[in-house]
Scaffold this active site. Structure first.
Site, short mmCIF file in Angstrom:
data_model
loop_
_atom_site.label_atom_id
_atom_site.label_comp_id
_atom_site.label_asym_id
_atom_site.label_seq_id
_atom_site.Cartn_x
_atom_site.Cartn_y
_atom_site.Cartn_z
N THR A 28 45.47 33.66 46.36
CA THR A 28 46.36 35.20 45.51
C THR A 28 45.15 34.78 44.63
O THR A 28 44.53 34.42 43.70
CB THR A 28 46.93 35.48 45.18
OG1 THR A 28 47.98 36.24 46.48
CG2 THR A 28 46.57 37.15 44.71
N THR A 31 39.10 35.11 43.53
CA THR A 31 38.20 33.25 44.36
C THR A 31 38.70 33.21 45.69
O THR A 31 38.40 32.93 46.80
CB THR A 31 38.62 32.07 43.18
OG1 THR A 31 38.53 32.97 41.58
CG2 THR A 31 37.45 31.43 43.51
N ALA A 83 43.19 29.86 39.93
CA ALA A 83 43.82 29.25 39.33
C ALA A 83 43.21 30.05 37.56
O ALA A 83 41.97 30.20 37.67
CB ALA A 83 43.41 27.70 38.80
N GLY A 97 47.20 37.25 38.49
CA GLY A 97 47.72 38.35 39.89
C GLY A 97 49.42 38.20 39.74
O GLY A 97 49.10 39.47 41.26
N GLU A 103 53.15 31.79 45.56
CA GLU A 103 51.99 30.34 45.35
C GLU A 103 52.90 29.05 45.59
O GLU A 103 52.51 28.64 45.66
CB GLU A 103 51.38 30.84 43.95
CG GLU A 103 50.64 32.17 44.58
CD GLU A 103 49.32 32.76 43.21
OE1 GLU A 103 48.36 33.27 43.18
OE2 GLU A 103 49.49 32.34 41.72
C1 5RP Z 1 47.12 34.83 41.13
C2 5RP Z 1 46.46 33.84 40.86
C3 5RP Z 1 45.59 33.38 40.76
O1 5RP Z 1 44.61 32.47 41.24
C4 5RP Z 1 44.46 33.46 39.56
O2 5RP Z 1 45.36 34.92 38.75
C5 5RP Z 1 43.38 33.16 39.34
O3 5RP Z 1 42.12 34.38 39.77
P1 5RP Z 1 41.35 34.62 39.90
O4 5RP Z 1 40.55 33.95 41.47
O5 5RP Z 1 40.90 35.94 40.76
O6 5RP Z 1 40.51 34.67 38.84
O7 5RP Z 1 47.66 33.07 39.95
O8 5RP Z 1 49.02 34.82 40.39
#
Ligand code: 5RP
Length: 213
Positions: A28, A31, A83, A97, A103
């Protein structure tokens, strides 16, 4: 290259780990959204995906990628996820997120966990990014007090309800020297569903843009 561009590069680079005919574990975040776009381009080569959130499920379905229940698939060959922080041992903070529970479940059943990040996520010591913890709502105060005993500053992510109907506490002020020990310790507190430390089961490969760590 901007961080957003590096996220796109990492998301596209992860495609090379996808094996034909498999069900792919999908994380999620922004990225991962780039990874899903790239996955759509090879969707005829895979069976489908197991998704870690309602957001990712919606994006996968929009592209016509079948989304399976993890109970129907068994172990997965690959999990791709982002991450919030990544240390030199590929241990992670995740959950920015709020999708950390699903996850962590998918990471646990995956033979290979490929983590995709931009360079801003690389740290020597985990903890500058507040550590997300998913809690059963009635345990919020109990968990908060246990965190204070351990020197952390718990902040309730007010207004956020996870896909599992729970709440998130973000812990500020921890410099996490031993992430495996902290993850194990916090896992024992009643009411904690999931700790956003991915240290007991770290990533196997980290892609920072197109660089393999
Ligand atoms: C969601 C996550 C995401 O992988 C983490 O927040 C990174 O998000 P982004 O790719 O938007 O920087 O752990 O729970």
């Amino acid at each position: 290259m901007s961080n957003n561009e590096q996220k796109r590069v990492a998301g596209e680079a992860a495609i090379r780990y996808v094996e034909d005919g498999t069900v792919v574990g999908v994380g999620t975040g922004s990225t991962v959204a780039f990874f899903i776009e790239a996955l759509a381009g090879i969707k005829d080569r895979i069976q489908g995906a197991v998704s870690s959130s309602e957001n990712s499920t919606a994006q996968l379905r929009k592209h016509g990628i079948p989304v399976f229940d993890l109970n129907a698939t068994g172990p997965l060959a690959l999990y791709v996820d982002g991450a919030d922080e990544c240390d030199p041992h590929k241990r992670l903070i995740k959950g920015g997120g709020a999708a950390l529970t699903r996850e962590k479940i998918i990471a646990q059943v995956a033979q290979k966990f490929v983590c995709i990040v931009d360079p801003s996520k690389r740290v020597d010591l985990l903890g500058k990014f507040p550590l997300p913890i998913e809690v059963i709502p009635m345990a919020r105060s109990l968990v908060g007090r246990e965190i204070v005993k351990r020197g952390g500053n718990p902040v309730w992510r007010d207004g956020v309800v996870t896909d599992n109907g729970n709440w998130i506490i973000d812990v500020h002020g921890w410099q996490i020297a031993d992430p495996v020990a902290l993850e194990s310790d916090l896992n024992q507190i009643p009411g904690i569903v999931t700790v956003g430390l991915f240290a007991r089961r770290p990533a196997d490969v980290v892609l920072i843009g197109d660089k393999v760590m």
